[in-house]
Scaffold this active site. Sequence first.
Site, PDB file in Angstrom:
ATOM      1  N   LYS A 141       0.868  -1.183   0.000  1.00 27.06           N
ATOM      2  CA  LYS A 141       0.000   0.000   0.000  1.00 27.06           C
ATOM      3  C   LYS A 141       0.900   1.227   0.000  1.00 27.06           C
ATOM      4  O   LYS A 141       1.839   1.317   0.811  1.00 27.06           O
ATOM      5  CB  LYS A 141      -0.855   0.035   1.266  1.00 27.06           C
TER       6      LYS A 141
HETATM    7  O1  G3P Z   1      -7.065   1.156   5.933  1.00 27.62           O
HETATM    8  C1  G3P Z   1      -7.196   2.533   6.193  1.00 27.62           C
HETATM    9  C2  G3P Z   1      -7.746   2.721   7.505  1.00 27.62           C
HETATM   10  O2  G3P Z   1      -6.945   2.113   8.465  1.00 27.62           O
HETATM   11  C3  G3P Z   1      -8.145   4.096   7.901  1.00 27.62           C
HETATM   12  O3  G3P Z   1      -9.246   3.858   8.648  1.00 27.62           O
HETATM   13  O4  G3P Z   1     -10.372   3.469  10.720  1.00 27.62           O
HETATM   14  O5  G3P Z   1      -8.254   4.764  10.741  1.00 27.62           O
HETATM   15  O6  G3P Z   1     -10.309   5.777   9.701  1.00 27.62           O
HETATM   16  P1  G3P Z   1      -9.560   4.514  10.030  1.00 27.62           P
END
Ligand code: G3P
Length: 228
Positions: free
Chosen positions: A83
């Site tokens: 990624k």
């Molecule tokens: O995969 C991307 C993710 O980890 C971001 O999500 O839950 O931190 O908003 P979040």
Amino acid sequence: MDFYLDSANLDEICSVSWFPIRGVTTNPTIVAKENRPFLSLMEELIDLKLPQIHAQVLADTTEEMVEEAKMLIRLSPGTIIPKIPVTPAGIHAIWRLAQDGYKITATGVFTVGQGLAAAKSGAQYIAPYINRIDQTGQSGVSMACELKAALETYNLPATILAASVKTLYQLKGLIEGGIQGITVQADFLNQVVYHPLTEQAVEGFTQDWLKTFALRTLDAPVKSRGKE
Ligand code: G3P
């Protein structure tokens, strides 16, 4: 729609072994939560034999991102998909790696323009951050759907892996839009399938069965009835 778990926690991943996830996605924040050496953690994730592990680079220059991405791929070619955030350096790294035939997930996507730029550079997967977009006052689901339409308009082969999905309403919008993949936390998968009326229906079936049969098994004998 493919489901992924946004986690590097082995227990959490195993706790949803009842659901056919396509793989896991991680980022430096998720890995740091595990508080253990990265490479041994990756080995254990690889041992789970999931079809895909989307693992994020840490570097912020193109050169280093390319090196880190190749190092990650070498850990388990065909399973690990690096990624890379859609910064200018990241877009350049995606472009270089795609030219060498590597599959890359473009991450940290907040706009259709960023997603399109990543797809033009050859990213295989594009990860818009749905809930974080909602928090800016925009609609993450609408952005993901607009991006999907743009990819189709320009015949770009990238697919969307929606990240930061937090609500069933967001999930519904992503399904309606035909979004190809989402990555979520383990608890969310429980929310997806839980419904109180399903629980109530199952309980009703059991109670009705037990009025007639002596045991809750399909081969149970019929209860003997008293004299009519
Ligand atoms: O995969 C991307 C993710 O980890 C971001 O999500 O839950 O931190 O908003 P979040």
